[in-house]
Design a protein around this motif. Sequence first.
Motif, PDB file in Angstrom:
ATOM      1  N   UNK A 103       7.599  -3.770   3.325  1.00 59.51           N
ATOM      2  CA  UNK A 103       7.260  -2.883   2.924  1.00 59.51           C
ATOM      3  C   UNK A 103       7.239  -1.488   2.384  1.00 59.51           C
ATOM      4  N   UNK A 104       7.654  -0.701   2.571  1.00 53.07           N
ATOM      5  CA  UNK A 104       8.247   0.771   2.471  1.00 53.07           C
ATOM      6  C   UNK A 104       9.523   0.731   1.443  1.00 53.07           C
ATOM      7  N   UNK A 105       9.957   0.008   0.978  1.00 50.93           N
ATOM      8  CA  UNK A 105      10.980  -0.430   0.457  1.00 50.93           C
ATOM      9  C   UNK A 105      10.123   0.119  -1.224  1.00 50.93           C
ATOM     10  N   UNK A 106       9.171  -0.813  -1.553  1.00 56.57           N
ATOM     11  CA  UNK A 106       8.729  -0.865  -3.237  1.00 56.57           C
ATOM     12  C   UNK A 106       6.630  -0.052  -3.000  1.00 56.57           C
ATOM     13  N   UNK A 107       6.642   0.879  -1.818  1.00 53.94           N
ATOM     14  CA  UNK A 107       5.635   1.106  -2.104  1.00 53.94           C
ATOM     15  C   UNK A 107       5.634   2.773  -2.045  1.00 53.94           C
ATOM     16  N   UNK A 108       4.949   3.410  -2.710  1.00 54.93           N
ATOM     17  CA  UNK A 108       5.095   5.087  -2.745  1.00 54.93           C
ATOM     18  C   UNK A 108       5.281   5.703  -1.115  1.00 54.93           C
ATOM     19  N   UNK A 109       4.875   5.231  -0.300  1.00 54.10           N
ATOM     20  CA  UNK A 109       5.205   5.637   1.227  1.00 54.10           C
ATOM     21  C   UNK A 109       6.059   5.452   2.031  1.00 54.10           C
ATOM     22  N   UNK A 110       7.135   5.305   0.954  1.00 56.41           N
ATOM     23  CA  UNK A 110       8.410   4.768   1.610  1.00 56.41           C
ATOM     24  C   UNK A 110       9.180   6.447   0.280  1.00 56.41           C
ATOM     25  N   UNK A 111       8.470   6.808  -0.038  1.00 53.81           N
ATOM     26  CA  UNK A 111      10.065   8.099  -1.140  1.00 53.81           C
ATOM     27  C   UNK A 111       9.072   9.374   0.019  1.00 53.81           C
ATOM     28  N   UNK A 112       7.568   9.274  -0.021  1.00 63.04           N
ATOM     29  CA  UNK A 112       7.269  10.265   0.483  1.00 63.04           C
ATOM     30  C   UNK A 112       6.800  10.029   1.579  1.00 63.04           C
ATOM     31  N   UNK A 113       6.405  10.369   2.614  1.00 62.01           N
ATOM     32  CA  UNK A 113       5.287  10.479   3.880  1.00 62.01           C
ATOM     33  C   UNK A 113       4.123  10.813   3.721  1.00 62.01           C
TER      34      UNK A 113
END
Length: 201
Positions: A103-113
């Motif tokens: 999911x982190x690959x397509x969600x905003x929290x995969x870009x910024x903690x």
Amino acid sequence: MPRTAMPGTTTSGSAPGSKPNSTPGSVPAAAPAVPPPPRRAVRAAYASALSATAGFIPLHAVWALGVPLWADESKFPDWYADGGGPYLFVLSGLAALAGVLALSLVRPWGLVFPSRVPLVHGRRVPPRTLTTTAVTVAALLLAYTAFAAFQTVAQWNDPGIFSRWITVYGIPQFLVWGIGLLIAARSYGRRTRLVLPHYAA
């Protein structure tokens, strides 16, 4: 008169080649936005996450609790007492982490903690690290799937602890898990590499 830059400086007052308004671990104010993931990558990521969680954890949790569902009841207790229980709990925990990874690959929290992550909240996630981790996990899943398929065919008539039909179910489930993760990882790597070259490491 047109404004001219002093030797060794730019018109913005920054040294040539420097990254404006950036400090280690901070989010630059002028950082370009990463484009949203394509629908195909989102579907692949969610399919992978569901396969890792809903497709894997429930049955393994039943076994981890000592219930020999679709298992040889005469062999299961010894296997469970010999470390099978903790092993299954660890596998279930790793599967949950793999779902988060997808999911982190397509969600905003995969870009910024996100803010709920201590110490590093608000900082950019290193794209190369996340991409490499996801591709590695996907490769391991697909390699294990191929091994399990070969072993199942070769040992179909040999009695084991668990029903062979568990593996028949598990092979397509692992394929969805691994291929979905790989598709999402490639999309994430492509999107972040194009607009965040300074954060690729």
